[in-house]
Design a protein around this motif. Structure first.
Motif, PDB file in Angstrom:
ATOM      1  N   GLY A  28       1.715   1.498   6.676  1.00  0.00           N
ATOM      2  CA  GLY A  28       1.088   0.512   7.537  1.00  0.00           C
ATOM      3  C   GLY A  28      -0.414   0.713   7.609  1.00  0.00           C
ATOM      4  O   GLY A  28      -1.091   0.996   6.610  1.00  0.00           O
ATOM      5  N   ASN A  29      -0.943   0.662   8.827  1.00  0.00           N
ATOM      6  CA  ASN A  29      -2.385   0.807   8.978  1.00  0.00           C
ATOM      7  C   ASN A  29      -2.811   2.268   8.793  1.00  0.00           C
ATOM      8  O   ASN A  29      -2.008   3.190   8.822  1.00  0.00           O
ATOM      9  N   THR A  30      -4.127   2.459   8.644  1.00  0.00           N
ATOM     10  CA  THR A  30      -4.666   3.792   8.328  1.00  0.00           C
ATOM     11  C   THR A  30      -4.379   4.790   9.432  1.00  0.00           C
ATOM     12  O   THR A  30      -4.082   5.967   9.158  1.00  0.00           O
ATOM     13  N   GLU A  31      -4.452   4.367  10.676  1.00  0.00           N
ATOM     14  CA  GLU A  31      -4.225   5.300  11.784  1.00  0.00           C
ATOM     15  C   GLU A  31      -2.807   5.839  11.776  1.00  0.00           C
ATOM     16  O   GLU A  31      -2.574   7.018  12.066  1.00  0.00           O
ATOM     17  N   ALA A  32      -1.842   4.969  11.437  1.00  0.00           N
ATOM     18  CA  ALA A  32      -0.450   5.420  11.353  1.00  0.00           C
ATOM     19  C   ALA A  32      -0.292   6.460  10.254  1.00  0.00           C
ATOM     20  O   ALA A  32       0.428   7.458  10.408  1.00  0.00           O
TER      21      ALA A  32
ATOM     22  N   ARG B  37       0.850  -1.184   0.000  1.00  0.00           N
ATOM     23  CA  ARG B  37       0.000   0.000   0.000  1.00  0.00           C
ATOM     24  C   ARG B  37       0.891   1.241   0.000  1.00  0.00           C
ATOM     25  O   ARG B  37       1.925   1.270   0.668  1.00  0.00           O
TER      26      ARG B  37
END
Length: 684
Positions: free
Chosen positions: A611-615, A551
């Motif tokens: 990484g994840n969306t929050e990061a 991503r």
């Protein structure tokens, strides 16, 4: 009987593996090939595949990658047909190693990952550790630092749990190189030093040489030249001690660079020449291995059919062999002398080497070496030695009617004179002038390379008819070596001179080309990549992201109400604001990310491997906050507020233009929100 045969074949495998570690590649190839034949005779498929893998390892070591691949692919094919997981894992790993050595990094990664899957199915923990190191090192070479660090740290922990000291050392070497690539020099040095200590304690001297080279390169990059040179010299000494000198060519090359930098030009040249010789030797070893392997097969075929006739001809062959051995002994002496002569590129050393060589073969009172200068039309005797002492250089015209040397070069023919008082008229009309003490007999030999004369060698004696036909023939053979050595020396002289003249011009041209290239791909005001370069980067990155299911984020930033800054404070202040924001953005992202300026007050940030969306949200919040920090101008501080939109690959699009367009749409939604938010995802 079969058990004895199997034991003998196993012993050959062990011997071959030991010979590989000692870099005795011809011996190891012979051991593995004999093992292959013996295992085949007793139909031991496991042993046969191990022997074939050993042959592949030898070819890999001597950089014969295609031959190595043939061996490992055959092992892989048989292992898959027979369901032999251990051999399948090993073959996949070995093919990955060869692909990595050939710089086919994506292929190498694919084979390593397949090998890891096979090892996981077989529960081979030690093999898994080795594969983690290999995968991490390939990611490092692909400049993907995050997955590289993840795999290498995992391997380091596993190696420690298994007390696998060599695996730990290999992992530390790769980690050291990764830290070095990232500019983390202290961490890199610590890793290299620890790996060197582990290799020393385990007695693994081949890998110790490689680790010392890496530490030396780190020192060389950071300006610690003395420490770097010590590393290279130790690597050279260890390589020579285990008869693996051919693998030290890189240490010799880098040591020559440091010696040249410190002004030790003669020694630098010697080390550079030794590096070239060793690199050539490694290639020659590979050729010799292949030829030896083929000849061994031919000999085995002949042995069965020709044994009776061979016994009948033993007496005849022995006589011929003895005669050839004597002739070969004489040729070997000349060849060894020729090798020593051609090893020198320095004209001064060359002349004294020639003098010593000729005196070891024939009696001589004077010896001279003349060099043809086409530009001036002269033969320059740069060196003339009489009774062991060098005389002053002299120069004669190529058309001098009294010069035997000039005649020899001009006619490209030798002059053999038993009595100079009476025989000179066969070559020149006027009596030759003597250099030093007058001599009675002389031999002039043209030095010819590629059918052109480049100089002349003269050997003279105070005794009439001093040289026999055998001695003259010996000097003829030796003169061909001297001609090659002279040409090499003259080429080096010209190269040094040309290099001196061209260095400044080349540097200036390189600076101009770099400036043109940079200007074509970068924004002149901020120095950031422009839209063209950003497009190239993303288009090259997209196929890799698709294959690896990675991503990434495209963040489109526009500065709100930037035009009043120019109108109120002037364009110089506006430019200062843009440079400040560009610097803040570049300093706030990872080295793998890209910040580009694509328009007047428009910036795009490419964030790879997210990484994840929050990061991602936290990272973008940090960027927006950095932009909004006050900017000091001559008229006082100002605050510039941005609007931004973000898209995520692949859910928001799988093409760059689509991702950029949707990020732009998201950014305009923010502009129309009345300032309640500063940025949003397209999908929000």
């Amino acid at each position: 009987m079969a058990r004895d045969d199997r034991g003998a074949a196993q012993a050959l495998l062990i011997a071959g593996s030991a010979q590989v570690e000692l870099c005795a590649y011809e011996d190891s190839l012979a051991s593995f090939e004999r093992a292959l034949v013996q295992f085949g005779a007793i139909e031991d498929q496991d042993g046969r595949l191990e022997a074939l893998s050993g042959i592949g390892v030898v070819y890999h070591r001597v950089s014969q990658f295609n031959f190595a691949l043939e061996c490992f692919e055959e092992v892989l094919s048989e292992a898959q047909v027979r369901g032999l997981k251990t051999h399948e894992t090993a073959a996949l790993y070995r093919i990955g190693e060869v692909c990595e050595a050939m710089q086919r990094l994506e292929q190498a990664l694919e084979f390593y990952q397949r090998a890891r899957q096979a090892a996981e199915q077989a529960g081979a923990l030690t093999t898994l550790t080795t594969l983690e190191i290999a995968i991490g090192d390939v990611y490092r070479k692909m400049h993907r630092s995050e997955p590289a660090l993840r795999h290498l740290n995992r391997a380091l922990q596993a190696a420690a749990e298994q007390s696998a000291e060599v695996a730990r050392a290999e992992c530390l070497t790769s980690l050291g190189r990764l830290h070095q690539d990232l500019g983390e020099h202290q961490s890199a040095e610590a890793c290299h030093r620890e790996s060197i200590a582990l290799y020393r304690s385990s007695g693994n001297r081949f890998n110790l040489v490689e680790a010392l080279q890496h530490l030396g390169w780190l020192f060389q990059q950071t300006g610690r030249d003395d420490e770097a040179l010590q590393c290279y010299l130790e690597a050279i000494n260890i390589s020579e001690s285990i008869d693996a000198g051919a693998h030290a060519h890189k240490s010799y090359l880098r040591a020559s660079q440091l010696l040249e930098k410190s002004g030790q030009y003669r020694k630098a040249l010697e080390y550079y020449q030794r590096s070239a010789e060793l690199k050539q030797a490694l290639s020659s070893d590979a050729v010799r291995l292949r030829v030896g392997s083929i000849m061994a097969e031919i000999d085995r075929d002949r042995e069965d059919s020709d044994s009776e006739r061979a016994r009948l001809r033993v007496g005849e062959l022995r006589q011929k062999t003895e005669a050839l051995a004597e002739a070969n002994r004489k040729l070997t002496v000349i060849a060894n002398i020729g090798r020593d002569i051609t090893a020198s590129l320095d004209l001064g050393k060359l002349m004294f080497a020639v003098h010593a060589a000729i005196n070891s073969l024939v009696s001589t009172d004077s010896l001279g070496l003349g060099v043809l200068d086409h530009d001036t039309g002269t033969v320059s005797y740069r060196f003339f030695i009489e009774a062991g002492q060098a005389l002053a250089p002299i120069e004669v015209s190529l058309n001098d009617s009294s010069s035997l040397g000039a005649w020899c070069v001009r006619e490209r023919r030798e002059a053999v004179i038993g009595d100079l008082d009476t025989e000179y008229e066969r070559y020149v009309p006027e009596r030759p002038q003597s250099v030093g003490t007058p001599n009675k007999s002389a031999l002039y030999l043209p030095l010819i390379v590629r059918d052109r004369a480049i100089g002349v060698l003269t050997v003279q004696s105070r005794t009439r008819h001093a040289y026999s036909e055998g001695e003259i023939e010996t000097l003829r053979v030796l003169s061909s070596y001297i001609a090659i050595a002279l040409e090499n020396s003259l080429i080096l002289e010209r190269m040094v001179q040309l290099n001196k003249e061209l260095t400044d011009e080349k540097a200036e041209l390189q600076r101009a080309n770099e400036m043109i290239q940079h200007m074509a791909n970068h924004d002149n005001l901020t120095g950031l990549p422009n839209r063209r370069l950003l497009n190239d980067v993303i288009e090259k990155y997209l196929p890799l992201a698709r294959r690896q299911s990675s991503r990434f984020v495209v963040l489109y930033i526009d500065l709100d109400d930037f035009k009043p800054v120019n109108d109120q404070f002037g364009h110089a202040s506006g430019d200062a604001v843009l440079r400040t924001i560009a610097a803040r953005l570049a300093a706030s992202v990872r080295s793998s990310d890209v910040v580009a300026r694509i328009g007047g007050d428009e910036f795009v940030v490419l964030m790879r491997d997210v990484g994840n969306t929050e990061a991602v949200r936290r990272t973008i919040d940090k960027l927006i906050t950095r932009i909004e920090e006050p900017i000091a101008l001559d008229h006082g501080p100002i605050v510039v507020r941005p609007s931004a939109g973000a898209t995520v690959f692949p859910q928001d699009g799988d093409q760059f233009e689509k991702l950029l367009l949707r990020a732009d749409e998201a950014m305009y939604r923010i502009k129309g929100s009345g300032g309640q938010r500063r940025w949003t995802f397209y999908s929000d």
